[in-house]
Write an enzyme that holds these catalytic residues in place. Sequence first.
Site, short mmCIF file in Angstrom:
data_model
loop_
_atom_site.label_atom_id
_atom_site.label_comp_id
_atom_site.label_asym_id
_atom_site.label_seq_id
_atom_site.Cartn_x
_atom_site.Cartn_y
_atom_site.Cartn_z
N CYS A 194 2.73 -4.49 -7.07
CA CYS A 194 3.79 -4.82 -6.11
C CYS A 194 4.35 -6.23 -6.38
O CYS A 194 3.63 -7.14 -6.75
CB CYS A 194 3.26 -4.70 -4.70
SG CYS A 194 2.64 -3.04 -4.35
N SER A 215 -3.87 -8.46 3.64
CA SER A 215 -3.21 -8.24 2.37
C SER A 215 -2.65 -9.55 1.85
O SER A 215 -2.35 -10.46 2.63
CB SER A 215 -2.07 -7.23 2.56
OG SER A 215 -1.16 -7.28 1.49
N CYS A 271 -4.64 -3.69 -10.31
CA CYS A 271 -4.50 -3.82 -8.86
C CYS A 271 -5.72 -4.43 -8.18
O CYS A 271 -6.70 -4.78 -8.81
CB CYS A 271 -4.11 -2.48 -8.27
SG CYS A 271 -2.39 -2.05 -8.67
N ASP A 272 -5.61 -4.49 -6.85
CA ASP A 272 -6.37 -5.40 -6.00
C ASP A 272 -7.86 -5.55 -6.30
O ASP A 272 -8.34 -6.65 -6.56
CB ASP A 272 -6.21 -4.97 -4.54
CG ASP A 272 -4.75 -5.03 -4.10
OD1 ASP A 272 -4.50 -5.59 -3.04
OD2 ASP A 272 -3.88 -4.52 -4.82
N LYS A 273 -8.64 -4.47 -6.25
CA LYS A 273 -10.09 -4.60 -6.41
C LYS A 273 -10.54 -4.29 -7.83
O LYS A 273 -11.68 -4.59 -8.19
CB LYS A 273 -10.82 -3.67 -5.43
CG LYS A 273 -10.34 -3.78 -3.99
CD LYS A 273 -10.31 -5.22 -3.51
CE LYS A 273 -9.55 -5.37 -2.21
NZ LYS A 273 -8.14 -5.02 -2.25
#
Length: 568
Positions: free
Chosen positions: A204, A479, A131-133
């Site tokens: 996602c 986002s 995920c993101d970070k």
Amino acid sequence: MAKTTPKPKSAKPRSEMFLSDYKFAPSRALFYATGKSPEDLKKPLIGLCSSFTELVPGHVDMRRLERDIEKGIHSGGGVSFLFSVPGICDGIAMGHQGMHYSLPSRELIADMVESIMEAHRLDGMVLLTNCDKITPGMLMAAARLNVPTIVVTAGPMLAGHYAGRRLSLVRDTFEAVGLRQAGKITDKELGCLELEACPGAGSCQGMYTANTMACVTEALGMSLPGCATAVAVSARKQRIAYASGERIVQLVRDNVLPRKIMTKSAFENALAIDMALGGSTNTCLHIPAIAHEAEVNLPLETIDAVSRRTPHLCNMRPGGEHMMEDLDRAGGIPALIKRLGSRLNNCTLTVSGLSTRQIAQQASVVDPDVIRDIKEAHRNEGGIAVLRGNLAEDGCIVKQSAVSESMLRYEGKAVCFDNEDAAMKYILGGKAKAGQVLVIRYEGPRGGPGMREMLGPTAALVGQGLADKVALITDGRFSGGTRGPCIGHVSPEAASGGVIALVHNGDTISINIPARKIALEVSDGELKSRAKALKLPKPRIQTGWLGRYAAMVTSAATGAVLARPDEQ
């Protein structure tokens, strides 16, 4: 005769120090206490860094992938040592105090990986992330440490289904909040969307930050081909995990180092893939931060130059309709590499042992609607544009692939907010009107602190039908799921005295994305007068880790990395 990629020079394993000196008898004794044998310590010692957590959907299925990677390491002749780093779910942290911690966690993750690998002198590492970070934090550590590394991204989530249509998190929950506020759906419908939008494990479904970074990682050459798009719950993902474990042992034996892979040319390829996909604007923070650790100069000018020459070939959510499972079935990143062809650099070294050109030769484009031919590109330019002007002298970012044609050029009146919460209250109160430019400031890396991601306000605007009527500008970030004329990363930020701090309600702001311009239509003399009268507020958070972060973080224009003493 085809040229073969020369093998890097071999080097002594870092862990050999434990074998060659009697003074390390205590270290050997402690390794033996973990169940390892004297024969094990003669093999490559591989760190398996996992970001498993039960809090993040993209990470809940990592336990089985950990086992597959371990099996691959042992099959390849190495010994695995599992250790962990934390992960934050941006979706859960969104819209409240928790989001202050998301971007800063990237630095903590890089530091944690460095700490474990250096303290135990392991020979190589497999980074299990999603995920993101977490993914950029781990890549920053790989570039910093420069020990043999391979990355396994745990894969995207399958689409949800409800009432005969496919669902994704952003469009069918975040944007549904705006629909509910506008009275376009009922509480019952919203409840059904909540239950069905995210059917299980994985990152996602659209080309949001997590999946963009997975694609960037593969394009950099740091993951095996197919890794970025293989869905989380698939057996193919398990096979990739096993192969990655097996492969890292050979990378250690051949001394294949990340900085030999993550070159300037590789970063340009990663940016081109990002632009062709219409990826998240957060990559404009993460890719420069990774390059910084690799000692590669990658300014915003390079990002914009790559975008200008790279066509937008994949119309993924949030801007389009395709999801990651569609991209995977269409051929994934190897097929996109094939489509871009000579527009990419031929990087001769990747963790797979194949060159970029060889990966393309082995790929097939299965669905030309998902991965278009260059002649039928959605747009001639890539997904992200870098704008400059008196409002953003050091630059700002917009996901132009998610902006309608009618909003590529826009002029409106400023409505200013000194934090995201005030703006969200304004939007959900039904006060946002056509012709406005909502300005959210003091949310940058220093001012936030932590540069909060603002999917709540942008999704609410979309849900209310205002995506083609209202612009949003911030020194914070968005986002990967944001769509519409939303401009972020305004630099210098308000907390550093940037011009965004000088905007008054009613000021005219003009935006011209094709020309890469953004302007506050106020005279220089008036701006100088406002600057003299400006009193910057105290940092919102001054204690704990975030207090230290705010004091050390650099501009979004340079990746929001933490400054070393020699850089301050």
